[in-house]
Design an enzyme around this catalytic site. Structure first.
Site, PDB file in Angstrom:
ATOM      1  N   HIS A  98       0.879  -1.173   0.000  1.00  0.00           N
ATOM      2  CA  HIS A  98       0.000   0.000   0.000  1.00  0.00           C
ATOM      3  C   HIS A  98       0.918   1.225   0.000  1.00  0.00           C
ATOM      4  O   HIS A  98       2.031   1.171   0.543  1.00  0.00           O
ATOM      5  CB  HIS A  98      -0.835   0.102   1.273  1.00  0.00           C
ATOM      6  CG  HIS A  98      -1.738  -1.056   1.563  1.00  0.00           C
ATOM      7  ND1 HIS A  98      -1.303  -2.214   2.148  1.00  0.00           N
ATOM      8  CD2 HIS A  98      -3.066  -1.209   1.378  1.00  0.00           C
ATOM      9  CE1 HIS A  98      -2.340  -3.036   2.306  1.00  0.00           C
ATOM     10  NE2 HIS A  98      -3.404  -2.457   1.840  1.00  0.00           N
ATOM     11  N   ASP A 101       2.545   1.916   3.249  1.00  0.00           N
ATOM     12  CA  ASP A 101       3.494   0.919   3.776  1.00  0.00           C
ATOM     13  C   ASP A 101       4.931   1.324   3.489  1.00  0.00           C
ATOM     14  O   ASP A 101       5.830   1.030   4.268  1.00  0.00           O
ATOM     15  CB  ASP A 101       3.289  -0.458   3.113  1.00  0.00           C
ATOM     16  CG  ASP A 101       1.906  -1.013   3.329  1.00  0.00           C
ATOM     17  OD1 ASP A 101       1.282  -0.671   4.341  1.00  0.00           O
ATOM     18  OD2 ASP A 101       1.454  -1.804   2.466  1.00  0.00           O
TER      19      ASP A 101
HETATM   20  C1  XUL Z   1      -7.599  -6.575   4.195  1.00  0.00           C
HETATM   21  C2  XUL Z   1      -6.746  -6.968   3.071  1.00  0.00           C
HETATM   22  C3  XUL Z   1      -5.890  -5.906   2.475  1.00  0.00           C
HETATM   23  C4  XUL Z   1      -5.811  -5.961   0.997  1.00  0.00           C
HETATM   24  C5  XUL Z   1      -5.111  -4.791   0.362  1.00  0.00           C
HETATM   25  O1  XUL Z   1      -8.395  -7.576   4.702  1.00  0.00           O
HETATM   26  O2  XUL Z   1      -6.732  -8.111   2.673  1.00  0.00           O
HETATM   27  O3  XUL Z   1      -4.630  -5.970   3.045  1.00  0.00           O
HETATM   28  O4  XUL Z   1      -5.173  -7.119   0.576  1.00  0.00           O
HETATM   29  O5  XUL Z   1      -5.614  -3.575   0.764  1.00  0.00           O
END
Ligand code: XUL
Ligand code: CO
Length: 436
Positions: A98, A101
């Protein structure tokens, strides 16, 4: 450069290995079904769990420190150094992140984007040094307070604008890093009560948000895949991306189905009341199979525990679906998984990846056996044999009418439907899993 882990590269030593830091089933260059294991599995490291999550839960704080005694940008660079060292030692060739991150958040979108760009340049140089690639990136449009009532589906238009601005920065970062996917998980795109919610308007906004993102990325030359990641609930009571079927209906309605596929997460499937294999089967059958967030939940805990996958029944049936779908193209197996809170050492990070990678490697080997064994596929084929001849063949060819079927059926008396043989098939699966 400083090394964070004492262990050197994790070797494949075969199934009888008692060496703690070794693979027993994952032999990355071994050819199965005409392809290297690593190319079947396309393992990816999740930045958020692996590099950032430090054990905090609803009842207590961190049990690990992943700050590497650094602050600010230096901390994020140290985290990146650790990430690449870990991936190299494990032989992982892809990673996912993300925006928040990999870089700190600034006071506004402009400052955050600047930090992101600085870290993208840093990650790019690490990619060039190691050959490790970006699988997919995504915007965290759920963590900050402003996203408390959604991002694309927020009642506040400024929030919609900031969220799409973050997605723009993520698309630019993905292109700069040569990533092959962009993920959308609707963290708070849903509702907690219908008493305050205009559902039709929110769904339209969500579709427009995805359309803007797709059109911008395509305009900038992005040729990879966009993925929706279904999840039925948590944090909201109801998420609009509930499960694969729901997402496919949504994508088709808004004409996004040519560009978007599914990123299917095992723990999200079970939260939706489905098996992991079910979600994969729906995506494969409908032509939306894309990528996988590899993890597992604990059915007795009931929430999204994001544990490392070790259940070989699940990994086998997953890899069976992946093989039947023709394998990954732009997607891969991203370990959206974290070591448990009490597994709180750096060695545990390595050991949990080894456990997950080996579980999928074993699953791949067993899925290959299911296909080569052929009994399960042959049973399914035979089960529908009545559609190969006579009236069945006409139904299959869609050449019948209501009248012709009525005429055919009106004097049928005893119809013998053959046994489904569930227990027999389950015992074949056990035989393949444990028979040697
Ligand atoms: C949340 C989840 C996230 C997504 C990306 O449950 O799985 O980490 O993979 O936003
Ligand atoms: Co996920």
């Amino acid at each position: 450069m400083k090394k964070f882990l004492e262990i050197e590269n994790v070797p494949y030593l075969g199934k009888n290995s008692k060496e703690m830091f070794s693979f027993r089933y994952y032999n990355k260059d071994e050819i199965l079904l005409g392809k290297k294991m690593k190319d079947h599995l396309r393992f990816a490291m999740s930045y958020w769990h692996t590099i950032n999550a430090s054990g905090t839960d609803m009842f207590g704080g961190d049990t690990m420190n992943k700050n590497f005694e650094k602050e600010g940008m230096e901390k994020y660079k140290a985290k990146a150094d650790f990430a690449f060292e870990l991936m190299q030692k494990l032989g992982i060739e892809y990673y996912c992140f993300h925006d928040v991150d990999i870089a700190p958040e600034g006071k506004d979108l402009e400052e955050s984007t600047r930090y992101l760009e600085e870290m993208v340049a840093y990650l790019k140089s690490k990619q060039e040094q190691t050959g490790i690639k970006l699988l997919w990136a995504t915007a965290n449009n759920f963590g900050d307070k402003k996203f408390m009532s959604g991002a694309a589906t927020s009642p506040n238009a400024d929030v919609f604008a900031i969220a799409i601005g973050k997605v723009k920065a993520v698309i630019d970062a993905t292109i700069a890093l040569g990533g092959s996917g962009i993920v959308f998980w609707g963290g708070r795109e849903g509702y907690d009560t219908l008493l305050n919610t205009n559902m039709g308007l929110e769904l339209d906004h969500l579709a427009y948000f995805l359309t803007l993102a797709r059109d911008y990325a395509r305009k900038k030359g992005f040729q990879g895949d966009f993925y929706i990641e279904p999840k039925p609930k948590e944090p909201t009571k109801h998420q609009y991306d509930f499960d694969v079927s729901t997402c496919i209906g949504f994508l088709r309605k808004y004409k996004l189905d040519k560009d978007f596929k599914m990123n299917i997460e095992a723990n999200h499937a079970t939260l939706a009341g489905h098996t992991f294999q079910h979600e994969l089967r729906v995506a494969r059958t409908e032509g939306f199979f894309g990528s996988i967030d590899a993890n597992q939940g604990d059915l007795l805990l009931g929430w999204d525990t994001d544990q490392f996958p070790t259940n070989v029944y699940d990994t086998t049936l997953c890899m069976y679906e992946v093989l039947k779908a023709g394998g990954f193209t732009n997607g891969g197996l991203n370990f959206d998984a974290k070591a448990r809170r009490a597994s709180n050492t750096f060695e545990d990070i390595l050991l949990s990846y080894i456990a997950g990678m080996d579980a999928f490697a074993l699953g791949l080997r067993k899925a290959q056996k299911i296909i080569e064994d052929g009994r399960i596929d042959a049973f399914i084929e035979q089960r529908y044999a009545s559609y190969k001849k006579g009236i069945g063949a006409q139904i299959q060819k869609k050449t019948v009418t209501m009248e012709s079927l009525y005429a055919y059926a009106k004097n049928l008396s005893v119809v013998a439907v053959e046994s489904g043989r569930q227990e027999y098939l389950e015992s074949i699966l056990n035989n393949i899993l444990f028979g040697e």
